[in-house]
Design an enzyme around this catalytic site. Structure first.
Site, PDB file in Angstrom:
ATOM      1  N   ASP A   1       1.814   8.174  10.852  1.00  0.00           N
ATOM      2  CA  ASP A   1       2.847   7.324  10.256  1.00  0.00           C
ATOM      3  C   ASP A   1       2.116   6.297   9.382  1.00  0.00           C
ATOM      4  O   ASP A   1       1.464   5.389   9.891  1.00  0.00           O
ATOM      5  CB  ASP A   1       3.656   6.642  11.369  1.00  0.00           C
ATOM      6  CG  ASP A   1       4.777   5.771  10.830  1.00  0.00           C
ATOM      7  OD1 ASP A   1       4.703   5.350   9.660  1.00  0.00           O
ATOM      8  OD2 ASP A   1       5.731   5.492  11.590  1.00  0.00           O
TER       9      ASP A   1
ATOM     10  N   LYS B   1      10.258   1.181   3.233  1.00  0.00           N
ATOM     11  CA  LYS B   1       9.392   0.008   3.220  1.00  0.00           C
ATOM     12  C   LYS B   1       8.612  -0.070   1.896  1.00  0.00           C
ATOM     13  O   LYS B   1       9.210  -0.262   0.859  1.00  0.00           O
ATOM     14  CB  LYS B   1       8.470   0.063   4.448  1.00  0.00           C
ATOM     15  CG  LYS B   1       9.216   0.365   5.761  1.00  0.00           C
ATOM     16  CD  LYS B   1      10.205  -0.708   6.084  1.00  0.00           C
ATOM     17  CE  LYS B   1      11.078  -0.539   7.301  1.00  0.00           C
ATOM     18  NZ  LYS B   1      11.316   0.690   7.964  1.00  0.00           N
TER      19      LYS B   1
ATOM     20  N   TYR C   1       6.431   1.451  16.280  1.00  0.00           N
ATOM     21  CA  TYR C   1       7.782   0.982  15.972  1.00  0.00           C
ATOM     22  C   TYR C   1       8.735   1.331  17.120  1.00  0.00           C
ATOM     23  O   TYR C   1       8.721   2.462  17.624  1.00  0.00           O
ATOM     24  CB  TYR C   1       8.241   1.622  14.651  1.00  0.00           C
ATOM     25  CG  TYR C   1       9.694   1.363  14.348  1.00  0.00           C
ATOM     26  CD1 TYR C   1      10.200   0.069  14.315  1.00  0.00           C
ATOM     27  CD2 TYR C   1      10.576   2.406  14.108  1.00  0.00           C
ATOM     28  CE1 TYR C   1      11.538  -0.177  14.055  1.00  0.00           C
ATOM     29  CE2 TYR C   1      11.917   2.174  13.836  1.00  0.00           C
ATOM     30  CZ  TYR C   1      12.389   0.875  13.819  1.00  0.00           C
ATOM     31  OH  TYR C   1      13.714   0.627  13.565  1.00  0.00           O
TER      32      TYR C   1
HETATM   33  O1  P1T Z   1      13.997   2.714   9.408  1.00  0.00           O
HETATM   34  P1  P1T Z   1      13.500   4.090   9.058  1.00  0.00           P
HETATM   35  O2  P1T Z   1      13.403   4.343   7.600  1.00  0.00           O
HETATM   36  O3  P1T Z   1      14.211   5.172   9.795  1.00  0.00           O
HETATM   37  O4  P1T Z   1      11.970   4.157   9.564  1.00  0.00           O
HETATM   38  C1  P1T Z   1      11.604   4.014  10.901  1.00  0.00           C
HETATM   39  C2  P1T Z   1      10.186   3.506  11.003  1.00  0.00           C
HETATM   40  C3  P1T Z   1       9.165   4.387  11.257  1.00  0.00           C
HETATM   41  N1  P1T Z   1       7.871   3.983  11.346  1.00  0.00           N
HETATM   42  C4  P1T Z   1       7.544   2.691  11.185  1.00  0.00           C
HETATM   43  C5  P1T Z   1       6.113   2.276  11.300  1.00  0.00           C
HETATM   44  C6  P1T Z   1       8.535   1.739  10.929  1.00  0.00           C
HETATM   45  O5  P1T Z   1       8.160   0.461  10.771  1.00  0.00           O
HETATM   46  C7  P1T Z   1       9.894   2.147  10.845  1.00  0.00           C
HETATM   47  C8  P1T Z   1      11.000   1.169  10.630  1.00  0.00           C
HETATM   48  N2  P1T Z   1      10.645  -0.146  10.949  1.00  0.00           N
HETATM   49  C9  P1T Z   1      11.455  -1.239  10.856  1.00  0.00           C
HETATM   50  C10 P1T Z   1      12.742  -1.177  10.498  1.00  0.00           C
HETATM   51  C11 P1T Z   1      10.818  -2.522  11.204  1.00  0.00           C
HETATM   52  O6  P1T Z   1      11.362  -3.589  10.886  1.00  0.00           O
HETATM   53  O7  P1T Z   1       9.738  -2.479  11.806  1.00  0.00           O
END
Ligand code: P1T
Length: 383
Positions: A174, A199, A102
């Site tokens: 993750d 998510k 990400y």
């Molecule tokens: O957005 P947040 O709750 O802080 O999480 C960050 C994050 C961490 N790890 C992964 C694999 C992620 O996909 C994300 C956040 N990703 C998005 C917002 C996206 O659209 O891919």
């Protein structure tokens, strides 16, 4: 003491009991910053809501249960949870991270923590030898994201944790894209499992929240200390919403997986589509690992059109009517995104393109609508 439950019951009951005050089946939203004390230190286990809050605690117990861990920690976002993991380290320590991840994670590593003296190596983690080359006495953490965002590479968690153990290195996974419905990294030897609970866990695109789960008590103490001392906690309302989301995780995930599989096959057969990135295909380079490690292939996929470029991708995304063009993923509604300009824009173009995040790449978070409507929408948008 409840007997050990299967995953699909744990999502509902894991770590949960009726509220002590009135027997409420769902924990009340304890919207309070503080708790009355009868005498200094005379309280019922709660002093101040940065440290503990009953609604957050109910969520943290659920998180620990569904990830087959012992201790859960909830944060204000996924990145806040990652921030807490990095604070376990010291200047001079080195981290080896997967090279496809990400964009916000990459930004946190390189734009914040490099300035505090941590050194990051971004490495393709499809085989242990590639990782081993970067291991030295300063290596303290392996950061694994699998499936990767957005290229859907699959990393063999067990082989990574086996390698890490021989060197005494901590492994954090993750698990956002998979969710514990598909894989439980702690059972594969990981030390920490992290989520953007924003998510699949919360599942309804109505909350931003992050989590960590561990088994080891000493590690839990350190994380709990950081959670309280740094203070990036989530509020009781968001804790409640996430807990409510988790209760249907297993039924949602089943439909996400079914719908994504149908769409992956539809796209693969489409004459205008060049390539579909989805780990369920036998020709996916890590299909074997996915098949062994995961219970199904998830609700995410990415694709590129034949001879496509930025404009072709944007035209498709803008033509979609049921898929919403938006960042994020894992909600009940289907979303389409353009990683290069949206979620992964913070990764330098050269690096991004090396891992496949080209301008023509479209990412889909397949929701739980009727898949016939989703396919119709893609048909009319691709043309
Ligand atoms: O957005 P947040 O709750 O802080 O999480 C960050 C994050 C961490 N790890 C992964 C694999 C992620 O996909 C994300 C956040 N990703 C998005 C917002 C996206 O659209 O891919």
């Amino acid at each position: 003491m409840k007997k050990k439950l299967h995953f699909n019951s744990n999502t509902i009951h894991g770590g949960q009991e009726p509220d002590k005050a009135y027997g409420a089946v769902m924990p009340p939203i304890y919207q309070t910053s503080t708790y009355a004390q009868t005498t200094p230190g005379g309280h019922q286990g709660f002093e101040y809501s940065r440290t503990h809050n009953p609604t957050r605690q109910a969520l943290e117990k659920s998180l620990a249960s569904i990830e087959a861990g012992k201790f859960g920690f909830a944060f204000g976002s996924g990145l806040a949870a990652m921030d807490a993991v990095l604070k376990l380290l010291k200047p001079g320590d080195e981290i080896i991270s997967t090279d496809d991840l990400y964009g916000g994670s990459y930004r946190l590593f390189t734009k914040i923590f490099e300035d505090f003296g941590l050194k990051f190596h971004f490495v393709g983690m499809d085989n242990s030898q590639k990782i081993e080359k970067f291991i030295n006495s300063k290596t303290k953490l392996l950061w694994v994201e699998t499936p990767t965002n957005p290229m859907m590479n699959i990393i063999d968690i067990k082989s990574i944790t086996t390698l890490a153990k021989t060197h005494g290195i901590m492994v954090a996974v993750d698990n956002t894209f998979a969710s514990p419905y598909l894989q439980q990294p702690l059972t594969l030897g990981a030390d920490i499992v992290m989520h953007s609970a924003t998510k699949y866990l919360a599942g309804h695109s109505d909350v931003v929240l992050g989590s960590l789960v561990v088994k080891d008590e000493e590690l839990a103490e350190r994380i709990g200390f950081i959670q309280n001392a740094s203070g990036a906690i989530c509020g009781p309302m968001d804790s409640f919403l996430t807990l409510r989301g988790i209760k249907t995780l297993h039924v949602r995930m089943q439909r996400h997986c079914e719908n994504a599989a149908a769409i992956a096959h539809f796209l693969k057969k489409h004459s205008k589509i060049e390539k579909v990135y989805w780990p369920g295909f036998e020709e996916h380079p890590n299909h074997g690992v996915a098949k062994a490690q995961m219970n199904d292939y998830g609700g995410m996929l990415s694709f590129v059109t034949r001879g496509g470029d930025y404009n072709a991708a944007v035209k498709i995304i803008e033509s979609l009517k049921l898929f919403t063009l938006a960042e994020s993923l894992g909600g009940v509604e289907s979303l389409a995104g353009h990683p290069a300009s949206m979620t992964h824009a913070s990764i330098p173009k050269e690096l991004r393109e090396k891992s496949g995040v080209v301008d023509s790449l479209i990412r889909l978070s397949v929701g739980i609508e009727d898949v016939r409507d989703l396919i119709e929408d893609l048909k009319q948008a691709i043309g």
